[in-house]
Design a protein around this motif. Structure first.
Motif, PDB file in Angstrom:
ATOM      1  N   ALA A  96       1.159  -1.413  -0.198  1.00 60.37           N
ATOM      2  CA  ALA A  96      -0.020  -0.057   0.153  1.00 60.37           C
ATOM      3  C   ALA A  96       1.116   1.334  -0.338  1.00 60.37           C
ATOM      4  N   PRO A  97       2.156   1.477   0.866  1.00 61.71           N
ATOM      5  CA  PRO A  97       2.580   2.577   0.588  1.00 61.71           C
ATOM      6  C   PRO A  97       3.396   2.770  -0.652  1.00 61.71           C
ATOM      7  N   LEU A  98       4.150   1.672  -1.005  1.00 61.87           N
ATOM      8  CA  LEU A  98       4.363   1.860  -2.076  1.00 61.87           C
ATOM      9  C   LEU A  98       3.849   2.473  -3.165  1.00 61.87           C
ATOM     10  N   VAL A 149     -14.111  -5.374   5.101  1.00 62.54           N
ATOM     11  CA  VAL A 149     -14.054  -3.889   5.639  1.00 62.54           C
ATOM     12  C   VAL A 149     -12.402  -3.833   6.737  1.00 62.54           C
ATOM     13  N   PRO A 150     -12.533  -4.273   7.345  1.00 64.07           N
ATOM     14  CA  PRO A 150     -10.972  -5.466   7.869  1.00 64.07           C
ATOM     15  C   PRO A 150     -10.179  -5.060   7.371  1.00 64.07           C
ATOM     16  N   PHE A 151     -10.141  -5.493   6.177  1.00 64.11           N
ATOM     17  CA  PHE A 151      -8.972  -5.653   5.555  1.00 64.11           C
ATOM     18  C   PHE A 151      -8.672  -4.368   5.104  1.00 64.11           C
ATOM     19  N   ALA A 152      -9.653  -3.061   4.478  1.00 61.94           N
ATOM     20  CA  ALA A 152      -9.123  -2.115   4.247  1.00 61.94           C
ATOM     21  C   ALA A 152      -9.162  -1.090   5.347  1.00 61.94           C
ATOM     22  N   GLU A 153      -9.651  -1.368   6.159  1.00 61.03           N
ATOM     23  CA  GLU A 153      -9.060  -0.646   7.740  1.00 61.03           C
ATOM     24  C   GLU A 153      -7.794  -0.954   8.077  1.00 61.03           C
ATOM     25  N   ARG A 154      -6.868  -1.875   8.023  1.00 64.31           N
ATOM     26  CA  ARG A 154      -6.059  -2.379   7.845  1.00 64.31           C
ATOM     27  C   ARG A 154      -4.486  -1.813   6.889  1.00 64.31           C
ATOM     28  N   VAL A 155      -5.211  -1.966   5.683  1.00 60.94           N
ATOM     29  CA  VAL A 155      -3.772  -1.237   4.514  1.00 60.94           C
ATOM     30  C   VAL A 155      -4.243   0.045   5.001  1.00 60.94           C
ATOM     31  N   GLY A 156      -5.342   1.071   5.563  1.00 58.45           N
ATOM     32  CA  GLY A 156      -5.262   2.332   5.354  1.00 58.45           C
ATOM     33  C   GLY A 156      -4.305   3.052   6.308  1.00 58.45           C
TER      34      GLY A 156
END
Length: 357
Positions: A252-254, A285-292
């Motif tokens: 994600a940060p890349l 949604v937990p995946f999105a939250e963790r990536v965020g």
């Protein structure tokens, strides 16, 4: 006030609310990937229905990049010309027109699901598909050809050309599709990528193509327009070496550094042996939250979002910046207007319909 109906500004593009119509394949291009009246009605009605962003289905960057012969495509001026009236209408209804650029990879050359979904061999209207390596794990699928270095360069060029055509067609947001088992995701996952060159083995090598495509599209996509990237946060293959949530956290940060303004976080789709432990409201949604938690890019969440208060809580609690809603928009093209009413917001119904409100 609800948070779901707060405007969202990305670069110099502003969506009127935090609701996006998720890209959903329609398998309704009757001729060579060209948009039809179906696309005008399908996408246009969701714009009339109040969504902030209306995104096309996965739009193939080349003929062999289609999932089925009936997939939407964007590889010529004729394709851009067919989409231009659609983007014009979406914008006239107050929504932002967006497009998902995709290559199906080894999941290509299949019949539409409502026609059986079987693999199509070249004699049946199918074609040779492309893959990072290895056979596709379905007996009826065409044998995929392992991509050469020249193939990889050609695919990158096809994404760039398709992005340029998307600009000509009037789109304001482009999304690079690197999820759901399609070509870029196939490179990401060790379950589908067995290459031993600079595009295989290590994490850095496996993410190389998605990053190169993202950077290349960003270079031709105007600075005032946002770029999204969709990823599958996990392959849901716990019993084998595969793409995992922690890999997505590393990626994600890349992607943000490569120019992605928003990461659209979905999951799965790579392999028929995937094990999804449960489905239901907010199940991804937990995946999105963790990536965020690890990136400066904004996050879009998908998966079981069907209710106005549920979607509003998603934004209110900072779990995502955008509620990306698919199947509920199939059931109700006017989901956003109904959600506004449920949340006590003013629902701006089209003037043609107001006598029914």
């Amino acid at each position: 006030m609800s948070h779901l109906f707060a405007p969202l500004t990305l670069r110099e593009t502003t969506a009127r609310n935090r609701i996006m119509v998720s890209p959903m394949c329609q398998y309704s291009s009757e001729e060579d990937g060209l948009a039809t009246d179906w696309h005008m009605v399908h996408l246009g009605s969701r714009a009339t229905g109040g969504a902030g962003i209306v995104m096309t289905e996965a739009t193939a960057v080349s003929p062999e990049g289609r999932i089925s012969p009936n997939d939407l495509g964007l590889w010529s001026d004729a394709h851009a010309d067919a989409l231009a009236p659609v983007t014009q209408f979406i914008r006239s209804q107050g929504a932002v027109p967006a497009i998902q650029l995709a290559h199906a990879g080894r999941k290509g050359s299949h019949a539409p699901p409502f026609e059986g979904g079987q693999g199509l061999q070249p004699d049946d209207g199918g074609w040779e598909t492309l893959a990072p390596s290895g056979p596709y794990p379905r007996d009826d699928a065409p044998l995929a050809r392992e991509m050469s270095a020249d193939d990889i360069e050609e695919v990158k060029a096809q994404f760039v050309e398709s992005a340029q055509l998307a600009l000509d067609a009037g789109f304001d947001i482009a999304e690079v599709h690197s999820a759901h088992g399609y070509l870029l995701h196939e490179f990401l996952s060790p379950a589908s990528n067995e290459r031993d060159d600079e595009y295989g083995r290590s994490f850095e090598n496996r993410v190389r193509l998605t990053r190169e495509v993202t950077r290349a599209v960003r270079e031709v996509w105007p600075d005032d327009k946002p770029l999204f990237v969709r990823i599958s946060a996990t392959d849901w293959l716990p019993d084998r070496d595969s793409w995992t949530l922690e890999d997505s956290v590393r990626l994600a940060p890349l992607l943000a550094a490569d120019g992605a303004d928003l990461i659209d976080v979905s999951a799965g789709g790579l392999h028929p042996d995937q094990q999804i432990p449960h489905t239901g409201p907010n199940y991804q949604v937990p995946f999105a939250e963790r990536v965020g938690e690890v990136t400066d890019a904004l996050i879009g969440a998908v998966g079981g979002i069907t209710d106005a208060k549920q979607a509003d809580a998603l934004i209110r609690n900072g779990r995502a910046a955008l509620a990306i809603i698919g199947r509920e928009h199939l059931r109700d093209p006017y989901f956003a207007l109904h959600a506004a009413e449920a949340l006590g917001e003013e629902a701006d119904w089209p003037k043609q319909y107001r006598r029914a409100v």
